[in-house]
Design a protein around this motif. Structure first.
Motif, PDB file in Angstrom:
ATOM      1  N   ASN A  37      -1.831   9.884   7.985  1.00 44.45           N
ATOM      2  CA  ASN A  37      -2.414   8.766   8.731  1.00 44.45           C
ATOM      3  C   ASN A  37      -3.689   8.245   8.091  1.00 44.45           C
ATOM      4  O   ASN A  37      -3.938   7.037   8.055  1.00 44.45           O
ATOM      5  CB  ASN A  37      -2.700   9.188  10.180  1.00 44.45           C
ATOM      6  N   HIS A  38      -4.516   9.147   7.562  1.00 42.23           N
ATOM      7  CA  HIS A  38      -5.816   8.707   7.073  1.00 42.23           C
ATOM      8  C   HIS A  38      -5.701   7.839   5.831  1.00 42.23           C
ATOM      9  O   HIS A  38      -6.628   7.105   5.499  1.00 42.23           O
ATOM     10  CB  HIS A  38      -6.710   9.921   6.799  1.00 42.23           C
ATOM     11  N   LEU A  39      -4.552   7.897   5.128  1.00 44.96           N
ATOM     12  CA  LEU A  39      -4.385   7.024   3.968  1.00 44.96           C
ATOM     13  C   LEU A  39      -4.226   5.563   4.372  1.00 44.96           C
ATOM     14  O   LEU A  39      -4.549   4.664   3.594  1.00 44.96           O
ATOM     15  CB  LEU A  39      -3.169   7.462   3.150  1.00 44.96           C
ATOM     16  N   LEU A  40      -3.727   5.315   5.582  1.00 42.94           N
ATOM     17  CA  LEU A  40      -3.547   3.943   6.055  1.00 42.94           C
ATOM     18  C   LEU A  40      -4.666   3.503   6.995  1.00 42.94           C
ATOM     19  O   LEU A  40      -5.074   2.339   6.971  1.00 42.94           O
ATOM     20  CB  LEU A  40      -2.197   3.801   6.777  1.00 42.94           C
ATOM     21  N   THR A  41      -5.151   4.414   7.806  1.00 45.20           N
ATOM     22  CA  THR A  41      -6.190   4.036   8.770  1.00 45.20           C
ATOM     23  C   THR A  41      -7.595   4.198   8.223  1.00 45.20           C
ATOM     24  O   THR A  41      -8.534   3.572   8.705  1.00 45.20           O
ATOM     25  CB  THR A  41      -6.054   4.867  10.053  1.00 45.20           C
TER      26      THR A  41
ATOM     27  N   GLU B 243       0.186   4.060  12.750  1.00 47.76           N
ATOM     28  CA  GLU B 243       0.560   5.470  12.737  1.00 47.76           C
ATOM     29  C   GLU B 243       2.076   5.637  12.684  1.00 47.76           C
ATOM     30  O   GLU B 243       2.584   6.573  12.044  1.00 47.76           O
ATOM     31  CB  GLU B 243      -0.010   6.160  13.976  1.00 47.76           C
ATOM     32  N   ALA B 244       2.819   4.732  13.342  1.00 46.73           N
ATOM     33  CA  ALA B 244       4.280   4.784  13.264  1.00 46.73           C
ATOM     34  C   ALA B 244       4.749   4.518  11.838  1.00 46.73           C
ATOM     35  O   ALA B 244       5.666   5.184  11.336  1.00 46.73           O
ATOM     36  CB  ALA B 244       4.888   3.769  14.231  1.00 46.73           C
ATOM     37  N   LEU B 245       4.106   3.555  11.149  1.00 41.33           N
ATOM     38  CA  LEU B 245       4.452   3.282   9.761  1.00 41.33           C
ATOM     39  C   LEU B 245       4.163   4.500   8.884  1.00 41.33           C
ATOM     40  O   LEU B 245       4.969   4.867   8.013  1.00 41.33           O
ATOM     41  CB  LEU B 245       3.676   2.071   9.251  1.00 41.33           C
ATOM     42  N   ALA B 246       3.024   5.143   9.114  1.00 47.00           N
ATOM     43  CA  ALA B 246       2.680   6.329   8.333  1.00 47.00           C
ATOM     44  C   ALA B 246       3.697   7.445   8.560  1.00 47.00           C
ATOM     45  O   ALA B 246       4.065   8.166   7.619  1.00 47.00           O
ATOM     46  CB  ALA B 246       1.275   6.805   8.696  1.00 47.00           C
ATOM     47  N   ALA B 247       4.177   7.584   9.787  1.00 40.75           N
ATOM     48  CA  ALA B 247       5.124   8.654  10.107  1.00 40.75           C
ATOM     49  C   ALA B 247       6.466   8.428   9.413  1.00 40.75           C
ATOM     50  O   ALA B 247       7.004   9.333   8.773  1.00 40.75           O
ATOM     51  CB  ALA B 247       5.310   8.756  11.618  1.00 40.75           C
TER      52      ALA B 247
ATOM     53  N   ARG C 196      -1.006  16.295   4.127  1.00 37.78           N
ATOM     54  CA  ARG C 196      -0.427  15.735   2.919  1.00 37.78           C
ATOM     55  C   ARG C 196       0.917  16.358   2.554  1.00 37.78           C
ATOM     56  O   ARG C 196       1.562  15.922   1.589  1.00 37.78           O
ATOM     57  CB  ARG C 196      -1.387  15.914   1.737  1.00 37.78           C
ATOM     58  N   ALA C 197       1.355  17.361   3.293  1.00 43.69           N
ATOM     59  CA  ALA C 197       2.593  18.059   2.944  1.00 43.69           C
ATOM     60  C   ALA C 197       3.806  17.124   2.892  1.00 43.69           C
ATOM     61  O   ALA C 197       4.595  17.184   1.934  1.00 43.69           O
ATOM     62  CB  ALA C 197       2.846  19.210   3.914  1.00 43.69           C
ATOM     63  N   PRO C 198       4.013  16.237   3.883  1.00 42.34           N
ATOM     64  CA  PRO C 198       5.172  15.325   3.779  1.00 42.34           C
ATOM     65  C   PRO C 198       5.112  14.435   2.545  1.00 42.34           C
ATOM     66  O   PRO C 198       6.140  14.205   1.890  1.00 42.34           O
ATOM     67  CB  PRO C 198       5.085  14.499   5.076  1.00 42.34           C
ATOM     68  N   LEU C 199       3.924  13.924   2.202  1.00 42.37           N
ATOM     69  CA  LEU C 199       3.790  13.096   1.004  1.00 42.37           C
ATOM     70  C   LEU C 199       4.064  13.908  -0.250  1.00 42.37           C
ATOM     71  O   LEU C 199       4.729  13.428  -1.174  1.00 42.37           O
ATOM     72  CB  LEU C 199       2.389  12.483   0.945  1.00 42.37           C
ATOM     73  N   THR C 200       3.580  15.150  -0.302  1.00 44.89           N
ATOM     74  CA  THR C 200       3.816  16.008  -1.462  1.00 44.89           C
ATOM     75  C   THR C 200       5.305  16.240  -1.674  1.00 44.89           C
ATOM     76  O   THR C 200       5.810  16.180  -2.800  1.00 44.89           O
ATOM     77  CB  THR C 200       3.087  17.340  -1.288  1.00 44.89           C
TER      78      THR C 200
ATOM     79  N   LEU D 133       0.825  -1.201   0.000  1.00 42.68           N
ATOM     80  CA  LEU D 133       0.000   0.000   0.000  1.00 42.68           C
ATOM     81  C   LEU D 133       0.862   1.255   0.000  1.00 42.68           C
ATOM     82  O   LEU D 133       0.528   2.257  -0.646  1.00 42.68           O
ATOM     83  CB  LEU D 133      -0.933  -0.005   1.217  1.00 42.68           C
ATOM     84  N   VAL D 134       1.995   1.212   0.713  1.00 44.66           N
ATOM     85  CA  VAL D 134       2.911   2.362   0.712  1.00 44.66           C
ATOM     86  C   VAL D 134       3.412   2.637  -0.706  1.00 44.66           C
ATOM     87  O   VAL D 134       3.414   3.783  -1.177  1.00 44.66           O
ATOM     88  CB  VAL D 134       4.087   2.098   1.676  1.00 44.66           C
ATOM     89  N   VAL D 135       3.821   1.583  -1.403  1.00 37.61           N
ATOM     90  CA  VAL D 135       4.317   1.740  -2.774  1.00 37.61           C
ATOM     91  C   VAL D 135       3.204   2.248  -3.687  1.00 37.61           C
ATOM     92  O   VAL D 135       3.405   3.171  -4.496  1.00 37.61           O
ATOM     93  CB  VAL D 135       4.878   0.403  -3.290  1.00 37.61           C
ATOM     94  N   THR D 136       2.012   1.668  -3.565  1.00 37.02           N
ATOM     95  CA  THR D 136       0.898   2.060  -4.423  1.00 37.02           C
ATOM     96  C   THR D 136       0.520   3.520  -4.212  1.00 37.02           C
ATOM     97  O   THR D 136       0.232   4.252  -5.178  1.00 37.02           O
ATOM     98  CB  THR D 136      -0.314   1.159  -4.149  1.00 37.02           C
ATOM     99  N   THR D 137       0.518   3.974  -2.967  1.00 34.18           N
ATOM    100  CA  THR D 137       0.142   5.354  -2.666  1.00 34.18           C
ATOM    101  C   THR D 137       1.055   6.340  -3.377  1.00 34.18           C
ATOM    102  O   THR D 137       0.598   7.352  -3.934  1.00 34.18           O
ATOM    103  CB  THR D 137       0.189   5.592  -1.148  1.00 34.18           C
TER     104      THR D 137
END
Length: 497
Positions: free
Chosen positions: A343-347, A333-337, A362-366, A91-95
C-alpha cells in the motif's frame, strides 16, 4: 528481383542448439502468395490487436478517457474531469520494471559470464532491456528480433533489437507451447502515406510496402537462423496462450479511482466553503438584471448589513470531504491489493513499520517480481542462444543451462545487510566472495573488479611481487609502490623444512 533466389522448400535445418521444436517450413510458393497472406490475414489481425493495445497504451501513459461527462457539462466541469485523471497504472508498471535489471549471463559451472554476454553489451542491451521489460509488463508481451551482423572490427556479432507489440504481430501454431513463431510482421513508422513492412519466417526476411492501393512485395533476403528469429517476452502466459499485462486487468479499478477523484474535485470546487444566507432584506433593484448585477458585486470578504429587525442571517455549511478522501484511499488500496503491491508504494503513507513488517508488506511484490524474472530470463536466454548460433558459437548455443542473473535491487539498510551477510559467512561458512553480489547497490561489474583485486593485500601476494619479475610490469610497479607508500614490507616466507 529478390536479393536471394526464391525457393519452394525450406532450407536445411541448422545444427541443433537446444531448441524444443524443429524449425517450421516456408509455406509461400511465390511472392504473390505472400502478398495475399499479408493483405488478407496478417494485416487485419494486426489491426485488430493494435486497436486493443491502443486502449491499454492510453491507460499506461495516463492519457485515458475522462470519466463520463454529465449532460450539459460546463467548461468548469470539463476542466475538473481532466484534472481527475491520474496515471496509476503507469506507476504499477514502473514499480515492477524498476526491480528487474539483468546484469549477467552464465552457466552454473562457470565463474564468469558466458560468451553471448559480449553480444548483449555490444547491442547496449543493458539499456534496451528496460524498454523490452516495460512493454511486456504494460501490454502483456513484447518482442526482440535476432539477426546476423558484423561489428565494426569485422567480428560476427548478432543484432538484437526490441520491438513493441504495437508494431509487430506474430503467428504461432500453438501460442501457449511454441517457442518460435511461424511468421512475424513488423510495421515501420509511416512515411508519406507508405508503410514499410518486414515479414520474418524461418528462412527469409521479406520486405513489403502497404499503401491505400494495397500491399506490394519488394524483395526477400535470407538469414541463417533456421527459425523465425523473433523472441516473445510474456508477462503471464497461460495454457490457453493468453498474456495479460499489468494494465488491462486493472482498468476497472483505475476507472473507479478517477471517478472518485472527479466527485471530490466537484465538491471541493463548488461546495467547500460556507454559504451565507439572508432573508427579509429590502430589495432596491428594479429589474432582475439589476439584482443579478448586485449579486455579482458581492465578494467573499463583504459584510451585509440590514436596518430591518426582521431580517435573518444564516449560513449553509460546506460539504465534508472526509468521505470522498476515504473512498479514494479505499480504491487505491484495492488497486494495490489486486496488483500485489504494498500500500505504501501507492499511498506514500508509512507508519513506523518494523523491518519484519516491511518485509511482510513487500512479500507479494517480491513473489510477483520473481515470477516475471523467471519468464523474462527464459526469453533473454532464448535470444542469446540464438545469437550465439548465428555467430557460430555452438557450445554457447547448446548451453541450455545458462541463465540471466538479476541485480539485487531490494531496498534494505546497508548496515543491516552487511551485518547479516557477515554472520552468514562466519556462522554458515559461506565463501565471502559469493556474498558480495548480495550487498545492496553492488553491480556485477563491481563484484568482478573486487575479485580481480581480492589478493592485492594478501601477505603471500606481496611476497611474490617483491621476489618476482612482476615488479618490472606497470601493474606490478603500481602495487609495489602502493606497499612502499603504506610502509608495508614484504613478509618473509619461511623455507620448507
Amino acid at each position: 528481383m529478390p536479393a536471394v533466389p526464391w525457393v519452394f522448400a525450406a532450407t536445411a535445418s541448422p545444427e541443433p542448439f537446444g531448441l524444443d521444436i524443429e524449425p517450421g517450413e516456408q509455406s509461400f510458393a511465390n511472392p504473390a502468395e505472400l502478398v495475399a497472406y499479408v493483405g488478407k490475414s496478417l494485416w487485419p489481425a494486426f489491426e485488430a490487436e493494435r486497436s486493443r493495445l491502443r486502449l491499454i497504451d492510453l491507460w499506461y501513459k495516463g492519457d485515458q478517457a475522462n470519466p463520463n461527462v454529465p449532460r450539459g457539462a460546463t467548461s468548469e466541469l470539463r476542466n475538473l474531469l481532466a484534472l481527475s485523471r491520474t496515471p496509476w497504472l503507469g506507476l504499477v508498471v514502473t514499480t515492477i520494471a524498476q526491480t528487474m535489471y539483468g546484469d549477467g549471463y552464465r552457466s552454473p559451472d562457470a565463474k564468469g559470464n558466458s560468451s553471448p554476454w559480449r553480444t548483449w553489451n555490444a547491442n547496449s542491451f543493458d539499456v534496451r532491456q528496460i524498454a523490452v521489460h516495460r512493454a511486456a509488463l504494460a501490454y502483456g508481451y513484447s518482442y526482440t528480433i535476432v539477426l546476423p551482423g558484423v561489428s565494426p572490427d569485422g567480428v560476427k556479432t548478432s543484432v538484437l533489437r526490441g520491438v513493441s507489440p504495437q508494431r509487430m504481430f506474430a503467428v504461432y501454431e500453438d501460442p501457449a507451447a511454441d517457442d518460435w513463431p511461424i511468421y512475424a510482421m513488423k510495421v515501420e513508422p509511416e512515411r508519406g502515406g507508405v508503410l514499410d513492412l518486414k515479414v520474418f519466417d524461418d528462412t527469409y526476411v521479406h520486405y513489403l510496402t502497404r499503401t491505400n492501393d494495397g500491399v506490394k512485395w519488394l524483395k526477400s533476403e535470407g538469414h541463417s537462423a533456421g527459425v523465425c528469429p523473433v523472441v516473445r517476452y510474456c508477462n503471464q502466459l497461460d495454457l490457453d496462450g493468453r498474456t495479460p499485462g499489468e494494465v488491462e486487468p486493472f482498468i476497472p479499478v483505475a476507472s473507479r479511482i478517477d471517478k472518485t477523484e472527479f466527485d471530490r474535485l466537484t465538491v471541493q470546487h463548488f461546495n467547500s466553503w460556507k454559504v451565507r444566507t439572508i432573508s427579509g432584506m429590502a430589495n432596491f433593484a428594479e429589474t432582475d438584471q439589476e439584482a443579478n448585477l448586485k449579486k455579482l458585486k458581492l465578494r467573499q470578504e463583504d459584510f451585509l448589513v440590514s436596518e430591518d429587525p426582521d431580517t435573518k442571517f444564516g449560513t449553509l455549511d460546506e460539504t465534508n470531504l472526509t468521505g470522498f478522501i476515504a473512498a479514494a484511499e479505499a480504491d487505491i488500496e484495492a488497486l494495490a491489493a489486486v496488483a500485489q503491491l504494498p500500500n505504501h508504494l501507492l499511498t506514500g503513507k508509512m507508519v513506523n513499520l518494523s523491518a519484519e513488517a516491511l518485509a511482510a508488506a513487500r512479500a507479494p511484490l517480491t513473489q510477483k517480481v520473481y515470477e516475471r524474472q523467471v519468464a523474462f530470463g527464459a526469453a533473454h536466454s532464448q535470444m542469446l542462444r540464438l545469437s550465439a548460433k548465428l555467430e557460430g558459437d555452438l557450445d554457447a548455443a547448446n548451453d541450455v543451462m545458462a541463465r540471466i542473473t538479476w541485480q539485487d535491487v531490494e531496498v534494505r539498510s546497508l548496515s543491516q545487510a552487511v551485518d547479516a551477510l557477515g554472520k552468514a559467512a562466519q556462522m554458515l561458512g559461506i565463501p565471502r566472495q559469493y556474498l558480495w553480489a548480495r550487498i545492496p547497490g553492488v553491480t556485477q561489474a563491481d563484484v568482478e573488479e573486487w575479485a580481480d583485486h581480492a589478493l592485492d593485500d594478501d601477505p603471500l601476494s606481496k611476497y611474490l611481487r617483491s621476489q618476482s619479475d612482476i615488479r618490472a610490469t606497470p601493474a606490478g610497479a603500481d602495487l609495489v609502490a602502493k606497499d612502499q607508500e603504506l610502509g608495508v614490507a614484504a613478509p618473509e616466507i619461511p623455507a620448507a623444512p
